[in-house]
Design a protein around this motif. Sequence first.
Motif, PDB file in Angstrom:
ATOM      1  N   LYS A  42       0.845  -1.193   0.000  1.00  0.00           N
ATOM      2  CA  LYS A  42       0.000   0.000   0.000  1.00  0.00           C
ATOM      3  C   LYS A  42       0.882   1.245   0.000  1.00  0.00           C
ATOM      4  O   LYS A  42       0.664   2.182   0.770  1.00  0.00           O
ATOM      5  CB  LYS A  42      -0.913  -0.007   1.239  1.00  0.00           C
ATOM      6  CG  LYS A  42      -1.829  -1.214   1.335  1.00  0.00           C
ATOM      7  CD  LYS A  42      -2.657  -1.167   2.603  1.00  0.00           C
ATOM      8  CE  LYS A  42      -3.565  -2.374   2.728  1.00  0.00           C
ATOM      9  NZ  LYS A  42      -4.342  -2.359   3.994  1.00  0.00           N
ATOM     10  N   TRP A  43       1.870   1.238  -0.851  1.00  0.00           N
ATOM     11  CA  TRP A  43       2.857   2.318  -0.812  1.00  0.00           C
ATOM     12  C   TRP A  43       2.266   3.679  -1.150  1.00  0.00           C
ATOM     13  O   TRP A  43       2.740   4.706  -0.686  1.00  0.00           O
ATOM     14  CB  TRP A  43       4.004   1.989  -1.762  1.00  0.00           C
ATOM     15  CG  TRP A  43       3.619   1.956  -3.216  1.00  0.00           C
ATOM     16  CD1 TRP A  43       3.142   0.888  -3.900  1.00  0.00           C
ATOM     17  CD2 TRP A  43       3.669   3.048  -4.138  1.00  0.00           C
ATOM     18  NE1 TRP A  43       2.894   1.229  -5.205  1.00  0.00           N
ATOM     19  CE2 TRP A  43       3.217   2.555  -5.391  1.00  0.00           C
ATOM     20  CE3 TRP A  43       4.069   4.376  -4.048  1.00  0.00           C
ATOM     21  CZ2 TRP A  43       3.127   3.359  -6.511  1.00  0.00           C
ATOM     22  CZ3 TRP A  43       3.980   5.180  -5.177  1.00  0.00           C
ATOM     23  CH2 TRP A  43       3.523   4.664  -6.386  1.00  0.00           C
ATOM     24  N   THR A  44       1.188   3.718  -1.938  1.00  0.00           N
ATOM     25  CA  THR A  44       0.584   5.017  -2.272  1.00  0.00           C
ATOM     26  C   THR A  44      -0.096   5.658  -1.073  1.00  0.00           C
ATOM     27  O   THR A  44      -0.307   6.867  -1.052  1.00  0.00           O
ATOM     28  CB  THR A  44      -0.444   4.839  -3.397  1.00  0.00           C
ATOM     29  OG1 THR A  44      -1.440   3.874  -3.007  1.00  0.00           O
ATOM     30  CG2 THR A  44       0.231   4.363  -4.686  1.00  0.00           C
ATOM     31  N   LYS A  45      -0.452   4.859  -0.060  1.00  0.00           N
ATOM     32  CA  LYS A  45      -1.130   5.376   1.123  1.00  0.00           C
ATOM     33  C   LYS A  45      -0.212   5.506   2.334  1.00  0.00           C
ATOM     34  O   LYS A  45      -0.577   6.165   3.299  1.00  0.00           O
ATOM     35  CB  LYS A  45      -2.321   4.478   1.480  1.00  0.00           C
ATOM     36  CG  LYS A  45      -3.409   4.445   0.424  1.00  0.00           C
ATOM     37  CD  LYS A  45      -4.573   3.564   0.874  1.00  0.00           C
ATOM     38  CE  LYS A  45      -5.680   3.544  -0.161  1.00  0.00           C
ATOM     39  NZ  LYS A  45      -6.819   2.690   0.265  1.00  0.00           N
ATOM     40  N   THR A  46       0.930   4.857   2.285  1.00  0.00           N
ATOM     41  CA  THR A  46       1.809   4.863   3.457  1.00  0.00           C
ATOM     42  C   THR A  46       3.126   5.600   3.228  1.00  0.00           C
ATOM     43  O   THR A  46       3.745   6.053   4.196  1.00  0.00           O
ATOM     44  CB  THR A  46       2.121   3.421   3.882  1.00  0.00           C
ATOM     45  OG1 THR A  46       2.751   2.714   2.785  1.00  0.00           O
ATOM     46  CG2 THR A  46       0.847   2.685   4.282  1.00  0.00           C
ATOM     47  N   LEU A  47       3.543   5.734   1.989  1.00  0.00           N
ATOM     48  CA  LEU A  47       4.817   6.403   1.727  1.00  0.00           C
ATOM     49  C   LEU A  47       4.666   7.913   1.914  1.00  0.00           C
ATOM     50  O   LEU A  47       3.726   8.517   1.426  1.00  0.00           O
ATOM     51  CB  LEU A  47       5.283   6.093   0.310  1.00  0.00           C
ATOM     52  CG  LEU A  47       6.725   6.486  -0.024  1.00  0.00           C
ATOM     53  CD1 LEU A  47       7.702   5.691   0.839  1.00  0.00           C
ATOM     54  CD2 LEU A  47       7.022   6.232  -1.502  1.00  0.00           C
ATOM     55  N   TRP A  48       5.596   8.518   2.631  1.00  0.00           N
ATOM     56  CA  TRP A  48       5.598   9.952   2.933  1.00  0.00           C
ATOM     57  C   TRP A  48       4.354  10.386   3.700  1.00  0.00           C
ATOM     58  O   TRP A  48       3.869  11.506   3.533  1.00  0.00           O
ATOM     59  CB  TRP A  48       5.724  10.796   1.657  1.00  0.00           C
ATOM     60  CG  TRP A  48       6.756  10.355   0.687  1.00  0.00           C
ATOM     61  CD1 TRP A  48       6.559   9.933  -0.584  1.00  0.00           C
ATOM     62  CD2 TRP A  48       8.172  10.282   0.925  1.00  0.00           C
ATOM     63  NE1 TRP A  48       7.749   9.600  -1.178  1.00  0.00           N
ATOM     64  CE2 TRP A  48       8.766   9.804  -0.266  1.00  0.00           C
ATOM     65  CE3 TRP A  48       8.992  10.560   2.006  1.00  0.00           C
ATOM     66  CZ2 TRP A  48      10.133   9.612  -0.397  1.00  0.00           C
ATOM     67  CZ3 TRP A  48      10.360  10.363   1.867  1.00  0.00           C
ATOM     68  CH2 TRP A  48      10.906   9.905   0.687  1.00  0.00           C
ATOM     69  N   THR A  49       3.814   9.516   4.511  1.00  0.00           N
ATOM     70  CA  THR A  49       2.585   9.818   5.245  1.00  0.00           C
ATOM     71  C   THR A  49       2.879   9.980   6.730  1.00  0.00           C
ATOM     72  O   THR A  49       3.525   9.122   7.327  1.00  0.00           O
ATOM     73  CB  THR A  49       1.543   8.696   5.045  1.00  0.00           C
ATOM     74  OG1 THR A  49       1.286   8.527   3.646  1.00  0.00           O
ATOM     75  CG2 THR A  49       0.248   9.036   5.760  1.00  0.00           C
ATOM     76  N   LEU A  50       2.395  11.079   7.304  1.00  0.00           N
ATOM     77  CA  LEU A  50       2.555  11.306   8.742  1.00  0.00           C
ATOM     78  C   LEU A  50       1.397  10.677   9.501  1.00  0.00           C
ATOM     79  O   LEU A  50       0.296  10.513   8.965  1.00  0.00           O
ATOM     80  CB  LEU A  50       2.628  12.801   9.049  1.00  0.00           C
ATOM     81  CG  LEU A  50       4.009  13.452   8.988  1.00  0.00           C
ATOM     82  CD1 LEU A  50       4.514  13.505   7.556  1.00  0.00           C
ATOM     83  CD2 LEU A  50       3.987  14.847   9.596  1.00  0.00           C
TER      84      LEU A  50
END
Length: 258
Positions: free
Chosen positions: A168-176
């Motif tokens: 789920k990299w689109t929802k977890t990458l660079w996410t605070l």
Amino acid sequence: MKAVLLSATLATAAAFAPAPATQTSFALRSTEPTEEVEIEDADVAPIAPAVAAINGWVPDEFAPCYGLPGAIAPTGFFDPLGFAQAGISLNEVKRNREAEVMHGRVAMIASVGYLAGEAVSGPFNINGPANDQLQQMPLPAFILLTAAIATAELKRAQIGWVEPDIGKWTKTLWTLRENYYPGDLGFDPLGLKPEDPKAFANMQTRELQNGRLAMLGVAGMCAQELVNHRTIAETFDFYQKIYSGVDPYAACGDSIIC
């Protein structure tokens, strides 16, 4: 004749006779007195906002920068490049604020380091312009410094950032994290963090303003030393001689930089 007089008399008497009662009636309903019941003031729980408050801040999608502190007079909300314009997601705004706060803190330390590091020789006899001091460090000391910076950055990532998931990299990458306030790492050894939300917002604004000024100041010092390869104090002395009418290059001889 008698019959006519009798019928007239009966008609006249009938005119003054009471009219027959009709069945039309108006129902009069009396309202029974009701007892006033006093409702005791119960402890009603306040309605929780859609997003939980963090240090007193609740994201407001209709407010500039989602209502984060940092805007002061005379400019107010100043965003000429549109980093917090309408349509930018809450995560992006929080990520940009995280970067601003952390860079501001590094710049405030660096602004002191430029002046102190050039005024006092370090433990490894490091001297000269601050731009040239890092390359003077011994290799073991440089490795320790790099490891310390990496450890601090990894710890900050664990506190404020969502663990990346390849699936789920689109929802977890660079996410605070949703419950993470940008820059609040829980490190407050002097106990300066206020408990009152308004006082916290004021302190956050002061930190941001000092950090922004420090970033501009450090950029200026770095650029100045790249141009003339002098320390801050030497540059001050250089221009003091110019404004006093003294030739700053008189003692240089044939060297290009003195």
